[in-house]
Design a protein around this motif. Structure first.
Motif, PDB file in Angstrom:
ATOM      1  N   VAL A 167      18.341  23.281   4.658  1.00 56.33           N
ATOM      2  CA  VAL A 167      17.267  23.842   3.847  1.00 56.33           C
ATOM      3  C   VAL A 167      17.816  24.642   2.677  1.00 56.33           C
ATOM      4  N   ASP A 168      18.875  25.440   2.914  1.00 56.22           N
ATOM      5  CA  ASP A 168      19.381  26.269   1.818  1.00 56.22           C
ATOM      6  C   ASP A 168      19.908  25.427   0.662  1.00 56.22           C
ATOM      7  N   LEU A 169      20.494  24.261   0.980  1.00 58.79           N
ATOM      8  CA  LEU A 169      20.953  23.383  -0.088  1.00 58.79           C
ATOM      9  C   LEU A 169      19.765  22.758  -0.817  1.00 58.79           C
ATOM     10  N   VAL A 182      12.166  29.071  -0.470  1.00 58.95           N
ATOM     11  CA  VAL A 182      12.374  28.657   0.916  1.00 58.95           C
ATOM     12  C   VAL A 182      11.045  28.289   1.557  1.00 58.95           C
ATOM     13  N   ALA A 183       9.998  29.107   1.307  1.00 62.37           N
ATOM     14  CA  ALA A 183       8.689  28.829   1.905  1.00 62.37           C
ATOM     15  C   ALA A 183       8.131  27.489   1.426  1.00 62.37           C
ATOM     16  N   ASP A 184       8.274  27.200   0.112  1.00 63.73           N
ATOM     17  CA  ASP A 184       7.756  25.936  -0.425  1.00 63.73           C
ATOM     18  C   ASP A 184       8.541  24.748   0.113  1.00 63.73           C
ATOM     19  N   VAL A 185       9.837  24.915   0.282  1.00 64.74           N
ATOM     20  CA  VAL A 185      10.650  23.837   0.850  1.00 64.74           C
ATOM     21  C   VAL A 185      10.226  23.557   2.284  1.00 64.74           C
ATOM     22  N   ALA A 195       0.807  -1.221   0.000  1.00 68.40           N
ATOM     23  CA  ALA A 195       0.000   0.000   0.000  1.00 68.40           C
ATOM     24  C   ALA A 195       0.836   1.264   0.000  1.00 68.40           C
ATOM     25  N   ILE A 196       2.022   1.215   0.627  1.00 72.79           N
ATOM     26  CA  ILE A 196       2.815   2.427   0.781  1.00 72.79           C
ATOM     27  C   ILE A 196       3.637   2.679  -0.479  1.00 72.79           C
ATOM     28  N   GLU A 197       3.427   3.791  -1.085  1.00 64.00           N
ATOM     29  CA  GLU A 197       4.224   4.206  -2.226  1.00 64.00           C
ATOM     30  C   GLU A 197       4.835   5.562  -1.919  1.00 64.00           C
ATOM     31  N   MET A 198       6.110   5.699  -2.220  1.00 61.47           N
ATOM     32  CA  MET A 198       6.792   6.955  -1.940  1.00 61.47           C
ATOM     33  C   MET A 198       6.204   8.063  -2.814  1.00 61.47           C
ATOM     34  N   PRO A 199       5.800   9.182  -2.207  1.00 59.03           N
ATOM     35  CA  PRO A 199       5.252  10.279  -3.020  1.00 59.03           C
ATOM     36  C   PRO A 199       6.289  10.857  -3.963  1.00 59.03           C
ATOM     37  N   ALA A 200       5.817  11.334  -5.108  1.00 52.71           N
ATOM     38  CA  ALA A 200       6.710  11.940  -6.093  1.00 52.71           C
ATOM     39  C   ALA A 200       7.024  13.362  -5.663  1.00 52.71           C
ATOM     40  N   SER A 201       8.056  13.515  -4.863  1.00 54.72           N
ATOM     41  CA  SER A 201       8.423  14.824  -4.333  1.00 54.72           C
ATOM     42  C   SER A 201       9.874  15.126  -4.670  1.00 54.72           C
TER      43      SER A 201
END
Length: 402
Positions: A363-365, A374-377, A344-350
């Motif tokens: 975060v900066d990398l 930065v906000a979206d990350v 059932a578990i599938e890694m999300p496409a992120s």
């Protein structure tokens, strides 16, 4: 004199006056004294907000608040199953007044009388095992048979299974949304949304219609799910599940927290087992464990055909202490559960997951690697952390093994 619906809508539209800043004003208004409407509010608000409110009160045609107020009233008038709730409304859920940051206005769609029933929140993973899904269905059916309605967040997995089972059993359910009540999210639950607003269900949001779902809305939505309920049942949750955020909120709100134990070999049970082990949740084997814990301060319905209670209160200061179950946590054969879970578990496409590894990445990398802001990350990492896919460590973020 009390604020009218138009007044509450104007207050909710004031820029910068969110639930946190509004909460102390609401408390003062409820206590009476110097918070008569509108003079007391104008004196208590910051100068810039008081000026905006005064303009709306005295010259509404010139106020930038008027279009939002008029649009909200027109939305409610267009359909008899649309409702705008506010403090002082006959159907306003009084349990919400105990929150440190209650909403000003709630947009509702569906059967408003459901709010008079006692509610149990059911939460859990979006990727349940077969056992977890079966437990959600069974407990939802048995709880509605005892006069409770089911409150949840309409998410995939445990939320949807519990709410669908409640409707199929002839019970009621409240869906609390992190978007507008006319926005179907997730899209796969379109049929469930339709069942709620056309049948024995109610959709609630503190966001105006057409507001699209956003990750930052969901943690605040969770406080309403738990705030509307006398207790919270965590059905199945991983170690870093967002359901544990709901459990923490429930504890802060002085609600009862219950958890169904699972196999020690099932990763989707780790969150429930941790809550039980730390004494933050009562171990639940069957529905009577929940009804029994709530009985000192809530008169439960003891049989499926008994009358549903029409009023409920939460007397937190005088509530008897919870009696923890001394029963051992059952250890079951996890082979079928883990195999179901693996399927059932599938890694999300992120892109964030693709950029992460076992080595901490700051975060900066991640901003450089993904091209996101930065906000979206930060928002993306929060959502992935709630789902158990990533974790923050010294030096940055890492991808967790599932």
């Amino acid at each position: 004199m009390s604020p009218t619906l138009r007044d509450w809508l104007a207050l909710s539209a004031l820029p910068g006056l969110g639930p946190i800043r509004l909460a102390p004003l609401l408390r003062r208004w409820r206590e009476g004294g110097d918070m008569a409407w509108p003079q007391g509010w104008l004196a208590a608000l910051p100068a810039n907000l008081a000026q905006s409110l005064r303009l709306w009160l005295e010259y509404p045609s010139r106020s930038p608040l008027t279009p939002a107020v008029d649009a909200a009233l027109e939305w409610e008038r267009a359909d008899s199953r649309r409702h705008l709730l506010h403090p002082g409304h006959p159907a306003w859920p009084e349990l919400l007044t105990q929150l440190p940051d209650p909403p000003t206005v709630l947009w509702a769609k569906g059967e408003l009388s459901i709010l008079s029933q006692p509610a149990i929140a059911m939460v859990g993973t979006r990727r349940p095992t077969r056992e977890g899904q079966d437990n959600a269905v069974r407990f939802a059916r048995e709880l509605v048979a005892r006069g409770f309605c089911i409150a949840s967040g309409m998410a995939l997995g445990i939320d949807g299974a519990a709410q669908r089972a409640a409707l199929q059993a002839g019970g009621a359910t409240i869906g609390v949304l992190g978007c507008g009540v006319d926005v179907v999210y997730p899209p796969r639950h379109a049929a469930l949304f339709r069942e709620l607003w056309e049948g024995a269900g109610l959709l609630i949001s503190e966001h105006p219609p057409e507001t699209q779902a956003h990750p930052r809305f969901f943690p605040r939505r969770n406080r309403l799910i738990t705030g509307l309920s006398q207790g919270v049942l965590v059905v199945e949750a991983a170690e870093k599940s967002g359901s544990l955020v709901s459990a923490r909120l429930a504890l802060e709100q002085n609600r009862e927290v219950f958890a169904i134990p699972g196999s020690i070999h099932n990763p989707q049970s780790e969150g429930c087992l941790r809550l039980i082990r730390q004494g933050e949740a009562a171990l639940v084997r069957h529905v009577e464990d929940i009804v029994g814990d709530l009985s000192p301060w809530q008169v439960p319905v003891s049989a499926p055909d008994a009358a549903i209670p029409t009023a409920h209160t939460l007397d937190s200061p005088g509530r008897p202490p919870r009696q923890r179950s001394a029963a051992p946590i059952p250890v079951t054969d996890a082979r079928s559960a883990t195999s179901t879970e693996a399927a059932a578990i599938e890694m999300p496409a992120s892109p964030l997951l693709a950029a992460l590894s076992d080595a901490p990445t700051p975060v900066d990398l991640l901003v450089d690697l993904t091209g996101l802001s930065v906000a979206d990350v930060q928002l993306g990492l929060l959502e992935l952390e709630l789902d158990g896919w990533v974790a923050q460590t010294t030096g940055g973020w890492v991808r967790r093994g599932r």
